[in-house]
Design a protein around this motif. Structure first.
Motif, PDB file in Angstrom:
ATOM      1  N   ALA A  10      45.092  51.350   5.891  1.00 45.62           N
ATOM      2  CA  ALA A  10      45.088  51.813   7.285  1.00 45.62           C
ATOM      3  C   ALA A  10      46.214  51.156   8.075  1.00 45.62           C
ATOM      4  O   ALA A  10      46.949  51.829   8.816  1.00 45.62           O
ATOM      5  N   ILE A  11      46.405  49.836   7.896  1.00 40.42           N
ATOM      6  CA  ILE A  11      47.467  49.146   8.634  1.00 40.42           C
ATOM      7  C   ILE A  11      48.838  49.632   8.176  1.00 40.42           C
ATOM      8  O   ILE A  11      49.726  49.900   8.990  1.00 40.42           O
ATOM      9  N   GLY A  13      49.492  52.534   7.020  1.00 44.55           N
ATOM     10  CA  GLY A  13      49.646  53.877   7.577  1.00 44.55           C
ATOM     11  C   GLY A  13      50.045  53.835   9.039  1.00 44.55           C
ATOM     12  O   GLY A  13      50.920  54.585   9.477  1.00 44.55           O
ATOM     13  N   LEU A  14      49.425  52.924   9.808  1.00 42.05           N
ATOM     14  CA  LEU A  14      49.760  52.804  11.237  1.00 42.05           C
ATOM     15  C   LEU A  14      51.203  52.347  11.421  1.00 42.05           C
ATOM     16  O   LEU A  14      51.919  52.831  12.304  1.00 42.05           O
ATOM     17  N   GLY A  17      53.348  55.078  10.770  1.00 40.29           N
ATOM     18  CA  GLY A  17      53.181  55.964  11.923  1.00 40.29           C
ATOM     19  C   GLY A  17      54.078  55.562  13.085  1.00 40.29           C
ATOM     20  O   GLY A  17      54.607  56.420  13.796  1.00 40.29           O
ATOM     21  N   LEU A 250      51.248  57.580  15.403  1.00 39.54           N
ATOM     22  CA  LEU A 250      50.232  56.677  14.861  1.00 39.54           C
ATOM     23  C   LEU A 250      49.131  57.473  14.163  1.00 39.54           C
ATOM     24  O   LEU A 250      48.698  57.119  13.057  1.00 39.54           O
ATOM     25  N   LEU A 254      48.145  57.268  10.176  1.00 40.91           N
ATOM     26  CA  LEU A 254      46.805  56.836   9.769  1.00 40.91           C
ATOM     27  C   LEU A 254      46.100  57.916   8.946  1.00 40.91           C
ATOM     28  O   LEU A 254      45.550  57.642   7.876  1.00 40.91           O
ATOM     29  N   LEU A 258      44.889  57.580   5.059  1.00 38.87           N
ATOM     30  CA  LEU A 258      43.465  57.616   4.714  1.00 38.87           C
ATOM     31  C   LEU A 258      43.117  58.850   3.879  1.00 38.87           C
ATOM     32  O   LEU A 258      42.278  58.769   2.979  1.00 38.87           O
TER      33      LEU A 258
END
Lengths: 291, 421
Positions: A10-11, A13-14, A17, A250, A254, A258
């Motif tokens: 998740a981090i 991906g952010l 982003g 973002l 994310l 995911l």
């Protein structure tokens, strides 16, 4: 699947982003000026990456230290493109939007072709940069250092853009966009304001290019991968909205990460486009759009 | 009025005369030049491969047309003897790595340029459309570097592939696992598969999974991803979680670079990587990831260090480097070059550019391996147009160079193999 893996993905991906968001911010800004999408945006990202590569090869200057230099170069390129090409398209009578679309599209083809002619079509990359290949570990989470730094710089870019909108120039930009004939009465020159707007838009994509050059391969075609996502981010966040570009970037990062982790990696773009379609149906102007 | 009419007639006669002269000139030209179409991705995401393919084909055309005297079939040069010393002329078209563009480029070559055959095309997805168009117009398609096994199963009468398919290549990987396991005692017990999701990657992964099952090897992950995606970080994370003995990727260059870097960032070092060629064999991949490529293995149709058995390699490689490529021949460029050699040999024996005669000559092809630069037993096509004598090799990156490590009889270095837990 452990919580650590989910958190790490998740981090990651952010952070990715945030990079998407910077690419989208430049696009959104230029859209805000002309109500037309700049189809050369991906090509300008690619040009920034090659500029970083060439400066690195010639001077050995680390990509990170090149940030201000490439940003200024791309700012100049943006102003130049506006002066030489875009300002003329604004003068066309009838169907100016089409003229602008074809002009930026043609510019994109020219830039990709010119770079392939000058540098060949091989995939290149910057090896031995300060950040390259390093990772940071926080607890059970390992992240690529170039991505972490990119995320930080991206946030600074958004902070700068937010501050800019509060300045005199930001207000002039907004006013010129609303009604350039009215602002001409109080002595604001449209071409000057729009030229600087283009400069700022391409400078931010330039910064994204430098950040990507730290960890991404460089090829004449590299812009396409990011341009599509930037178009979606701009439409998702709302045309012309900088905050919208940030939130949409973002969200895309994310959702992409995911989807790949929980469902299937080959479906990760489907997650993005599903959200995009949902937003279009429920809120056609985008999350922060004012149209 | 009268004067005008006369002069008009004169003009018409003149125009006709010029036209006829043009036609004669064209016929005379046709006798000493054989046009061959080549469709490759010269721009777009696979442009690097396409540009190298262009240089490889030009190198072989130069060998056929020139006077380099290289110890292999057609290596003596001087044009095609069977066609009165006719020269080979290559026409190139850019497919942009898009099947639809590839199809129209092939059609234009056939209907407008009158090529005798078409060579292509790197990605198997473009080969599907080109080979079907060639079949419709009854012009041979020489598949130089497409490895998808479904291509010669389309029931096409005009398809010929001198190189091995992914079936042969993948079988060689599992033969290698068995052989090296028996030799070192370090048997492969599990693999993780990751592949891009077009024809090439999907076919490759399906085969790997079925051959793994046949060999009693567990498949701990089978990940499909979309090519040219901006990030492969999550995929790398999944591979780390699977932690198989051998990682088996089928990826093009851009994704190969991303994947290896993402695995490094995730702190994952696979015990062994056995790549399905493509991106992993691209010199741009090695240059981009540097030391991260060390130990990577790949199947290949070509071994540049097998000079003892294939004496033509050094001279051909020198010519290729001088063509502007500035790099050594690799699996892909060697296959592209050999495809033109095979076609040239068939034209030579057909003694005609007639399509039926050319197809008969291709079907009768029987080239000995030592007449090529490939480590194969030879070139001989079966009913589907597939070469049955092309045996692949396994290469490994050792200290920045590709070394042949399998089959052991042609190997130039022992494999570096540490899959023990």
């Amino acid at each position: 699947m452990s919580a650590a893996i989910i958190a790490q993905v998740a981090i990651g991906g952010l952070l990715m982003g945030l990079v998407y968001a910077v690419v989208a911010a430049g696009l959104s800004l230029i859209f805000g000026l002309m109500d037309v999408v700049n189809f050369a945006h991906g090509a300008l990202l690619m040009v920034a990456m090659y500029a970083t590569l060439v400066i690195h090869r010639m001077t050995g200057l680390d990509p990170l230290l090149q940030l201000p230099l490439v940003a200024v170069l791309l700012f100049g390129a943006g102003v130049g493109i506006y002066r030489v090409l875009i300002a003329r398209t604004l003068k066309t009578r009838g169907n100016a939007a089409m003229v602008q679309i074809f002009t930026t599209f043609g510019l994109s083809i020219f830039l990709v072709g010119a770079v392939q002619f000058l540098f060949g079509s091989d995939f290149q990359s910057i090896n031995g940069s300060v950040l390259g290949g390093r990772t940071v570990t926080i607890g059970a989470i390992t992240l690529a250092l170039p991505l972490v730094v990119s995320g930080g710089v991206a946030l600074l870019v958004f902070l700068a853009l937010a501050l800019l909108s509060r300045t005199e120039f930001g207000r002039a930009l907004e006013a010129t966009r609303e009604d350039f004939e009215a602002v001409a009465l109080i002595g604001i020159d449209r071409d000057q304001v729009f030229g600087i707007g283009w400069g700022i838009g391409t400078a931010s994509v330039g910064i994204a290019g430098v950040l990507l050059a730290n960890f991404y391969y460089i090829s004449p075609d590299v812009g396409t991968n990011f341009a599509l996502i930037a178009y979606v981010a701009v439409a998702l966040g709302g045309f012309g909205s900088i905050a919208g570009a940030l939130i949409a970037g973002l969200a895309i990062g994310l959702v992409e990460a995911l989807t790949a982790l929980v469902i299937d990696p080959s479906l990760k773009q489907i997650g993005i486009f599903l959200i995009y379609l949902a937003v279009l149906m429920l809120r056609p102007r985008g999350l922060f759009g004012r149209l | 009025m009268r004067v005008t009419r006369v002069s008009r007639r004169a003009v018409l006669a003149g125009v006709a005369g010029v036209g006829m002269a043009g036609a004669t000139a064209r016929r005379a030209r046709a006798a000493d030049e054989i046009k061959i179409g080549a469709v490759f991705p010269l721009s777009g995401n696979a442009a690097a491969i396409g540009q190298d393919a262009k240089r490889a084909l030009e190198t072989m055309a130069d060998i056929i047309n020139g006077h380099h005297d290289i110890p292999m079939l057609l290596g003596q040069g001087g044009g095609l003897a069977g066609l009165g010393g006719a020269k080979v002329r290559l026409l190139f078209a850019d497919s942009q790595n898009n099947p639809q563009i590839a199809r129209s480029a092939a059609e234009r070559f056939i209907t407008q340029d009158g090529v005798v055959a078409i060579i292509g095309s790197y990605t198997s997805a473009t080969a599907v459309t080109i080979s079907q168009i060639c079949n419709r117009y009854q012009i041979p398609y020489i598949s130089a570097d497409n490895s998808s096994p479904s291509l010669n199963k389309q029931g096409l009468e005009w398809f010929f592939r001198p190189s091995p398919t992914d079936v042969d290549f993948t079988q060689a990987m599992f033969d290698f696992f068995a052989a090296v396991g028996a030799k070192t005692g370090e048997k492969v017990q599990s693999v993780a598969i990751i592949h891009e999701n077009s024809v090439f990657g999907t076919d490759s992964a399906r085969l790997q999974a079925s051959l793994a099952a046949a060999a009693g090897i567990k498949v701990l992950a089978n990940i499909s991803y979309q090519a040219n995606i901006p990030s492969l970080a999550v995929e790398a994370e999944r591979l780390r979680a699977a932690d198989a003995d051998v990682l088996m990727p089928s990826s093009y260059t851009s994704d190969a670079i991303l994947l290896v870097r993402a695995m490094h960032d995730a702190g994952y070092k696979p015990r062994a990587i056995m790549a399905q060629d493509a991106g992993f064999i691209d010199p741009a991949f090695i240059a981009a990831v540097g030391p991260l490529a060390d130990g990577v293995m790949s199947r290949s149709a070509f071994a540049i260090d097998a000079v003892k058995e294939r004496p033509a390699i050094p001279a051909v490689n020198t010519l290729f480097r001088a063509s502007g490529a500035n790099k050594d021949l690799n699996d892909l460029t060697a296959r592209e070059l050999t495809a033109l050699q095979v076609l040239g040999d068939a034209l030579n024996r057909a003694k005609s550019t007639n399509n039926m005669a050319l197809r008969e000559a291709l079907r009768a092809t029987d080239i000995k391996g030592d007449q090529t630069i490939m480590p194969w037993a030879g070139v001989k096509f079966d009913d589907t147009g597939q070469n049955v004598k092309s045996n692949p090799v396994i290469l490994q990156q050792q200290n920045g160079e590709w070394r042949a490590v399998f089959p052991f009889d042609i190997a130039t270095a022992p494999p570096v193999w540490h899959i023990k837990r």
